[in-house]
Design a protein around this motif. Structure first.
Motif, mmCIF file in Angstrom:
data_model
loop_
_atom_site.group_PDB
_atom_site.id
_atom_site.type_symbol
_atom_site.label_atom_id
_atom_site.label_comp_id
_atom_site.label_asym_id
_atom_site.label_seq_id
_atom_site.Cartn_x
_atom_site.Cartn_y
_atom_site.Cartn_z
ATOM 1 N N MET A 51 53.010 68.722 80.214
ATOM 2 C CA MET A 51 53.942 68.221 79.199
ATOM 3 C C MET A 51 54.480 66.854 79.614
ATOM 4 N N GLY A 52 54.745 66.680 80.893
ATOM 5 C CA GLY A 52 55.204 65.378 81.397
ATOM 6 C C GLY A 52 54.159 64.302 81.182
ATOM 7 N N ALA A 53 52.900 64.649 81.369
ATOM 8 C CA ALA A 53 51.815 63.692 81.148
ATOM 9 C C ALA A 53 51.751 63.285 79.675
ATOM 10 N N MET A 54 51.941 64.247 78.792
ATOM 11 C CA MET A 54 51.930 63.939 77.351
ATOM 12 C C MET A 54 53.140 63.089 76.969
ATOM 13 N N HIS A 55 54.299 63.395 77.539
ATOM 14 C CA HIS A 55 55.489 62.571 77.297
ATOM 15 C C HIS A 55 55.222 61.131 77.722
ATOM 16 N N LEU A 56 54.670 60.961 78.905
ATOM 17 C CA LEU A 56 54.391 59.624 79.410
ATOM 18 C C LEU A 56 53.372 58.909 78.532
ATOM 19 N N ALA A 57 52.330 59.611 78.123
ATOM 20 C CA ALA A 57 51.298 58.999 77.278
ATOM 21 C C ALA A 57 51.884 58.518 75.951
ATOM 22 N N VAL B 177 52.185 54.542 74.740
ATOM 23 C CA VAL B 177 51.639 54.074 73.461
ATOM 24 C C VAL B 177 52.719 53.365 72.653
ATOM 25 N N ALA B 178 53.890 53.986 72.532
ATOM 26 C CA ALA B 178 54.982 53.390 71.765
ATOM 27 C C ALA B 178 55.402 52.044 72.352
ATOM 28 N N THR B 179 55.533 51.992 73.658
ATOM 29 C CA THR B 179 55.962 50.755 74.312
ATOM 30 C C THR B 179 54.939 49.646 74.129
ATOM 31 N N ILE B 180 53.664 49.962 74.306
ATOM 32 C CA ILE B 180 52.618 48.948 74.141
ATOM 33 C C ILE B 180 52.597 48.428 72.708
ATOM 34 N N GLN B 181 52.735 49.328 71.738
ATOM 35 C CA GLN B 181 52.716 48.881 70.346
ATOM 36 C C GLN B 181 53.949 48.051 70.005
ATOM 37 N N LEU B 182 55.105 48.422 70.520
ATOM 38 C CA LEU B 182 56.307 47.629 70.255
ATOM 39 C C LEU B 182 56.242 46.267 70.943
ATOM 40 N N ILE B 183 55.707 46.230 72.146
ATOM 41 C CA ILE B 183 55.526 44.932 72.814
ATOM 42 C C ILE B 183 54.552 44.082 72.009
ATOM 43 N N GLY B 184 53.498 44.706 71.499
ATOM 44 C CA GLY B 184 52.554 43.991 70.639
ATOM 45 C C GLY B 184 53.237 43.423 69.409
ATOM 46 N N ALA B 185 54.104 44.208 68.785
ATOM 47 C CA ALA B 185 54.842 43.737 67.614
ATOM 48 C C ALA B 185 55.731 42.550 67.980
ATOM 49 N N ASN C 173 56.586 57.865 68.985
ATOM 50 C CA ASN C 173 57.941 58.337 69.296
ATOM 51 C C ASN C 173 58.231 59.680 68.633
ATOM 52 N N ILE C 174 57.734 59.878 67.427
ATOM 53 C CA ILE C 174 57.924 61.165 66.753
ATOM 54 C C ILE C 174 57.210 62.265 67.535
ATOM 55 N N VAL C 175 55.992 61.995 67.994
ATOM 56 C CA VAL C 175 55.268 62.971 68.808
ATOM 57 C C VAL C 175 56.074 63.288 70.069
ATOM 58 N N SER C 176 56.660 62.282 70.682
ATOM 59 C CA SER C 176 57.465 62.487 71.886
ATOM 60 C C SER C 176 58.676 63.376 71.599
ATOM 61 N N VAL C 177 59.338 63.150 70.479
ATOM 62 C CA VAL C 177 60.489 63.981 70.110
ATOM 63 C C VAL C 177 60.042 65.417 69.863
ATOM 64 N N VAL C 178 58.912 65.596 69.168
ATOM 65 C CA VAL C 178 58.397 66.945 68.912
ATOM 66 C C VAL C 178 58.077 67.646 70.234
ATOM 67 N N LEU C 179 57.445 66.929 71.164
ATOM 68 C CA LEU C 179 57.154 67.512 72.480
ATOM 69 C C LEU C 179 58.439 67.926 73.191
ATOM 70 N N MET C 180 59.463 67.089 73.085
ATOM 71 C CA MET C 180 60.728 67.402 73.735
ATOM 72 C C MET C 180 61.350 68.661 73.129
ATOM 73 N N VAL C 181 61.274 68.789 71.818
ATOM 74 C CA VAL C 181 61.815 69.974 71.155
ATOM 75 C C VAL C 181 61.025 71.221 71.561
ATOM 76 N N ILE C 182 59.708 71.107 71.597
ATOM 77 C CA ILE C 182 58.862 72.238 72.019
ATOM 78 C C ILE C 182 59.194 72.642 73.449
ATOM 79 N N GLU C 183 59.309 71.647 74.326
ATOM 80 C CA GLU C 183 59.631 71.919 75.728
ATOM 81 C C GLU C 183 60.987 72.614 75.846
ATOM 82 N N THR C 184 61.955 72.150 75.071
ATOM 83 C CA THR C 184 63.288 72.750 75.096
ATOM 84 C C THR C 184 63.249 74.178 74.564
#
Length: 128
Positions: free
Chosen positions: A59-65, A69-77, A111-122
């Motif tokens: 789950m930590g690996a998926m959070h990081l991934a 992705v979000a950070t790279i895309q925002l930096i690109g923007a 970011n939405i995927v990350s939030v969903v993962l966090m909710v699932i983990e919780t």
């Protein structure tokens, strides 16, 4: 209450909400997309990414991934925005703005995927 989890959850949710706030509005209208909000989203996503290092679970690996992705895309923007407005100065057209917002929308999906993962983990944590 685990303060580390609170801080982690805070930054994950703040990253998603800042990202959402930035992309809300007509995709090609520069007046509806504040550059300061884009930069805030970049900074908070970088912080959220840093907080995700060190968790060696799947789950930590998926959070990081998702965060990477979000950070790279925002930096690109941000780079596209800077390129258009500073390096090759020209008006911020609807086409250029839609490129910036499209990259930020991709980051929002991550970011939405990350939030969903966090909710699932919780939710899974509660059941143990």
């Amino acid at each position: 209450m685990n303060l580390e989890k609170v801080v982690f959850g805070f930054f994950v949710l703040l990253a998603a909400t800042l990202n959402f706030g930035y992309v809300t509005g007509d995709i090609g209208n520069p007046d509806l997309h504040n550059v300061a909000e884009l930069y805030a989203a970049v900074v908070v996503n970088i912080v959220a990414t840093i907080l995700k290092f060190g968790d060696r679970t799947q789950m930590g690996a998926m959070h990081l991934a998702t965060s990477l992705v979000a950070t790279i895309q925002l930096i690109g923007a941000a780079v596209v925005w800077i390129w258009i407005t500073q390096i090759a100065p020209q008006p911020l057209t609807a086409g250029a703005m839609s490129s910036v917002v499209s990259l930020a929308l991709g980051a929002l999906l991550a970011n939405i995927v990350s939030v969903v993962l966090m909710v699932i983990e919780t939710a899974n944590f509660r059941h143990h």
